[in-house]
Design a protein around this motif. Structure first.
Motif, mmCIF file in Angstrom:
data_model
loop_
_atom_site.group_PDB
_atom_site.id
_atom_site.type_symbol
_atom_site.label_atom_id
_atom_site.label_comp_id
_atom_site.label_asym_id
_atom_site.label_seq_id
_atom_site.Cartn_x
_atom_site.Cartn_y
_atom_site.Cartn_z
ATOM 1 N N THR A 191 0.228 -10.464 -4.779
ATOM 2 C CA THR A 191 1.021 -10.328 -3.868
ATOM 3 C C THR A 191 1.898 -8.987 -3.936
ATOM 4 O O THR A 191 2.504 -8.555 -4.828
ATOM 5 N N PRO A 192 1.658 -7.948 -2.716
ATOM 6 C CA PRO A 192 2.209 -6.715 -2.910
ATOM 7 C C PRO A 192 3.795 -6.856 -2.904
ATOM 8 O O PRO A 192 4.534 -7.666 -2.167
ATOM 9 N N LYS A 193 4.530 -5.639 -3.471
ATOM 10 C CA LYS A 193 5.913 -5.605 -3.319
ATOM 11 C C LYS A 193 6.379 -4.109 -3.249
ATOM 12 O O LYS A 193 5.886 -3.087 -3.813
ATOM 13 N N PRO A 194 7.365 -3.775 -2.737
ATOM 14 C CA PRO A 194 7.813 -2.200 -2.788
ATOM 15 C C PRO A 194 8.252 -1.973 -4.454
ATOM 16 O O PRO A 194 8.673 -2.927 -5.017
ATOM 17 N N TRP A 195 8.397 -0.788 -4.396
ATOM 18 C CA TRP A 195 8.889 -0.366 -5.850
ATOM 19 C C TRP A 195 9.431 1.111 -5.887
ATOM 20 O O TRP A 195 9.314 1.698 -4.685
ATOM 21 N N PHE A 196 10.061 1.288 -6.953
ATOM 22 C CA PHE A 196 10.632 2.859 -6.753
ATOM 23 C C PHE A 196 10.316 3.680 -7.717
ATOM 24 O O PHE A 196 9.898 3.058 -8.977
ATOM 25 N N VAL A 197 10.112 4.917 -7.608
ATOM 26 C CA VAL A 197 9.560 5.787 -8.763
ATOM 27 C C VAL A 197 11.004 6.979 -8.913
ATOM 28 O O VAL A 197 11.684 6.928 -7.850
ATOM 29 N N LEU A 198 11.248 7.380 -10.167
ATOM 30 C CA LEU A 198 12.119 8.402 -10.085
ATOM 31 C C LEU A 198 11.644 9.630 -10.492
ATOM 32 O O LEU A 198 11.000 10.112 -11.282
ATOM 33 N N THR A 199 11.881 10.589 -9.444
ATOM 34 C CA THR A 199 11.425 11.914 -9.372
ATOM 35 C C THR A 199 12.953 12.714 -9.728
ATOM 36 O O THR A 199 13.594 12.635 -10.625
ATOM 37 N N ASP A 200 13.057 13.559 -8.646
ATOM 38 C CA ASP A 200 14.508 14.227 -8.423
ATOM 39 C C ASP A 200 15.577 13.318 -8.234
ATOM 40 O O ASP A 200 16.870 13.348 -8.518
ATOM 41 N N SER A 201 15.018 12.203 -7.495
ATOM 42 C CA SER A 201 16.012 10.951 -7.175
ATOM 43 C C SER A 201 15.169 9.784 -6.975
ATOM 44 O O SER A 201 14.034 10.041 -7.453
ATOM 45 N N LEU A 202 15.828 8.697 -6.947
ATOM 46 C CA LEU A 202 15.202 7.368 -6.662
ATOM 47 C C LEU A 202 14.380 7.165 -5.278
ATOM 48 O O LEU A 202 14.806 7.605 -4.265
ATOM 49 N N GLU A 203 13.005 7.232 -5.364
ATOM 50 C CA GLU A 203 12.323 7.199 -4.067
ATOM 51 C C GLU A 203 11.499 5.952 -3.912
ATOM 52 O O GLU A 203 10.895 5.351 -4.912
ATOM 53 N N LEU A 204 11.622 5.549 -2.842
ATOM 54 C CA LEU A 204 10.830 4.079 -2.360
ATOM 55 C C LEU A 204 9.381 4.155 -2.285
ATOM 56 O O LEU A 204 9.110 5.414 -1.554
ATOM 57 N N ARG A 205 8.612 3.437 -2.898
ATOM 58 C CA ARG A 205 7.238 3.460 -2.670
ATOM 59 C C ARG A 205 6.984 2.128 -1.931
ATOM 60 O O ARG A 205 7.364 1.056 -2.292
ATOM 61 N N ASN A 206 5.973 2.052 -1.070
ATOM 62 C CA ASN A 206 5.372 0.870 -0.313
ATOM 63 C C ASN A 206 6.588 0.143 0.329
ATOM 64 O O ASN A 206 6.468 -1.177 0.458
ATOM 65 N N GLY A 207 7.095 0.869 0.913
ATOM 66 C CA GLY A 207 8.285 0.424 1.849
ATOM 67 C C GLY A 207 8.148 -0.446 2.848
ATOM 68 O O GLY A 207 8.781 -1.005 3.649
ATOM 69 N N ASP A 208 6.847 -0.032 3.419
ATOM 70 C CA ASP A 208 6.192 -0.800 4.526
ATOM 71 C C ASP A 208 4.824 -1.430 4.410
ATOM 72 O O ASP A 208 4.089 -0.899 4.592
ATOM 73 N N ILE A 209 5.200 -2.717 4.021
ATOM 74 C CA ILE A 209 3.650 -3.313 3.493
ATOM 75 C C ILE A 209 2.789 -3.747 4.626
ATOM 76 O O ILE A 209 3.426 -4.526 5.401
ATOM 77 N N PRO A 210 1.695 -3.485 4.865
ATOM 78 C CA PRO A 210 0.918 -4.135 5.906
ATOM 79 C C PRO A 210 0.559 -5.581 5.370
ATOM 80 O O PRO A 210 0.489 -6.193 4.659
ATOM 81 N N SER A 211 0.626 -6.316 6.906
ATOM 82 C CA SER A 211 0.558 -7.686 6.886
ATOM 83 C C SER A 211 -0.852 -8.176 6.268
ATOM 84 O O SER A 211 -1.691 -7.633 6.933
ATOM 85 N N PRO A 212 -0.622 -9.299 5.443
ATOM 86 C CA PRO A 212 -2.381 -9.561 4.769
ATOM 87 C C PRO A 212 -2.591 -10.705 5.701
ATOM 88 O O PRO A 212 -4.133 -10.798 5.718
ATOM 89 N N GLU A 213 -2.038 -11.024 6.839
ATOM 90 C CA GLU A 213 -2.656 -12.001 7.884
ATOM 91 C C GLU A 213 -3.942 -11.298 8.620
ATOM 92 O O GLU A 213 -4.902 -12.087 9.033
ATOM 93 N N ILE A 214 -4.091 -10.004 8.459
ATOM 94 C CA ILE A 214 -5.118 -9.341 9.352
ATOM 95 C C ILE A 214 -6.382 -9.581 8.524
ATOM 96 O O ILE A 214 -7.313 -9.486 9.325
ATOM 97 N N ALA A 215 -6.370 -9.955 7.422
ATOM 98 C CA ALA A 215 -7.640 -10.250 6.862
ATOM 99 C C ALA A 215 -7.851 -11.760 6.657
ATOM 100 O O ALA A 215 -7.040 -12.623 6.277
ATOM 101 N N GLY A 216 -9.238 -12.170 6.933
ATOM 102 C CA GLY A 216 -9.484 -13.457 7.041
ATOM 103 C C GLY A 216 -9.537 -14.323 5.883
ATOM 104 O O GLY A 216 -8.928 -15.399 5.451
#
Length: 327
Positions: free
Chosen positions: A190-215
């Motif tokens: 199951t995918p989830k969002p996560w953060f990385v720390l560069t110059d500041s805290l940056e969000l990754r995977n903030g808009d997860i595509p719906s898995p329902e598109i795949a049979g």
């Protein structure tokens, strides 16, 4: 010519016999599957929260408003009921707008705060609510399996709109730090969002595509309803997750498995010399807590970080043994 004619008559007969044998084998497998399914439905009960969990494009997964499930886990001796209110929380129904003169306390966290394994009125938040008494409203917004990263996003999207006076964030070091370094549920796809720390805290995977598109996702959800298939999968997972040449578990503490030196586990956070990736996970976790504390202050709320101790944190003998085994 005679031999050719005989061969031509024999070939269809063999094909018919082969087809009949395949059908017979398929029928036998179907009977075995049905019998096993019935037997396991009677005698094998596993914890299954799937009926109250939904896909969430911002959080990875969240609770389905108005859903409920009676969950039983024979292995761990659990038997409890989960009921989700109209706001998507395992909580009694309440009015969104805070009443005048009432101080609102909101708990958030993972399975510890959510109360996996216990009835709703036996959770920490419910004990706190009863102890505080009149003039306070305690709300539990925790979701099992979340990391601190998801809890920060939940505060930004939902909890702050509840206008809490106090936010209680529960932390379990053995899994939250690991969860914060992953883009998926630990030991799951199951995918989830996560953060990385560069110059500041940056969000990754903030808009997860719906898995329902795949049979195949829909098929997987259907297959999860089979008690037999779940039983087989869990046994295979145990074999897959066991490092080669290492015992499956500490007999006195079955929750502990010796991790491969090149594989992160919940116990990697206790290593004396964490690798670079785990060190970054600690730094990200600290940055998430600092961000949450700052946002609570700006919203006029107090943040309480409540760390649940594990046995190795309070038992000197076991802690020494575990640290020796994890390097």
């Amino acid at each position: 010519v005679k031999n050719s004619a005989m061969a031509s008559r024999t070939t269809p007969r063999r094909l018919r016999l082969g087809a009949a044998n395949l059908l017979l084998a398929a029928a036998a497998l179907a009977v075995v599957f049905v019998v096993a399914e019935i037997a396991l439905r009677v005698g094998y009960h596993f914890e299954n929260l799937g009926t109250v969990i939904r896909f969430d494009s911002h959080l990875g997964w969240s609770l389905i408003p108005g859903s409920s499930v009676h969950s039983v886990d024979d292995v761990r001796g659990l038997d409890y009921t989960i009921r989700v209110n109209r706001w998507g929380m395992r909580e009694r129904d309440f009015e969104w707008e805070k009443a005048d003169g009432v101080r609102r306390v909101v708990f958030t966290g993972d399975s510890f705060a959510f109360g996996v394994g216990v009835e709703q009125d036996r959770r920490l938040s419910d004990f706190v609510g009863r102890a505080l008494g009149d003039g306070y409203e305690v709300i539990n917004a925790a979701v099992c399996g979340w990391g601190t990263d998801q809890e920060l996003i939940q505060y930004q999207r939902t909890v702050r709109r509840l206008k809490p006076d106090v936010v209680v964030l529960t932390v379990c070091m053995s899994n939250d730090v690991l969860n914060n370094m992953l883009d998926h549920l630990y030991l799951g796809s199951t995918p989830k969002p996560w953060f990385v720390l560069t110059d500041s805290l940056e969000l990754r995977n903030g808009d997860i595509p719906s898995p329902e598109i795949a049979g195949h996702h829909r098929l997987r959800n259907v297959l999860r309803r089979s008690r037999f298939l779940v039983f087989v999968k869990r046994r295979l997972d145990l074999l897959r997750d066991r490092p080669a040449g290492v015992a499956a578990a500490d007999p006195e503490h079955p929750g502990y498995r010796v991790a491969d030196r090149h594989t992160h586990s919940h116990w990697s956070v206790f290593e004396r010399q964490p690798d670079e990736e785990m060190e970054q996970a600690w730094e990200v976790t600290e940055a998430i807590l600092e961000r949450l504390a700052g946002e609570c202050r700006r919203d006029g709320a107090d943040l309480i970080v409540l760390a649940f101790p594990l046995e190795l944190e309070v038992d000197d003998a076991w802690r020494s043994r575990m640290l020796d085994r994890t390097g």
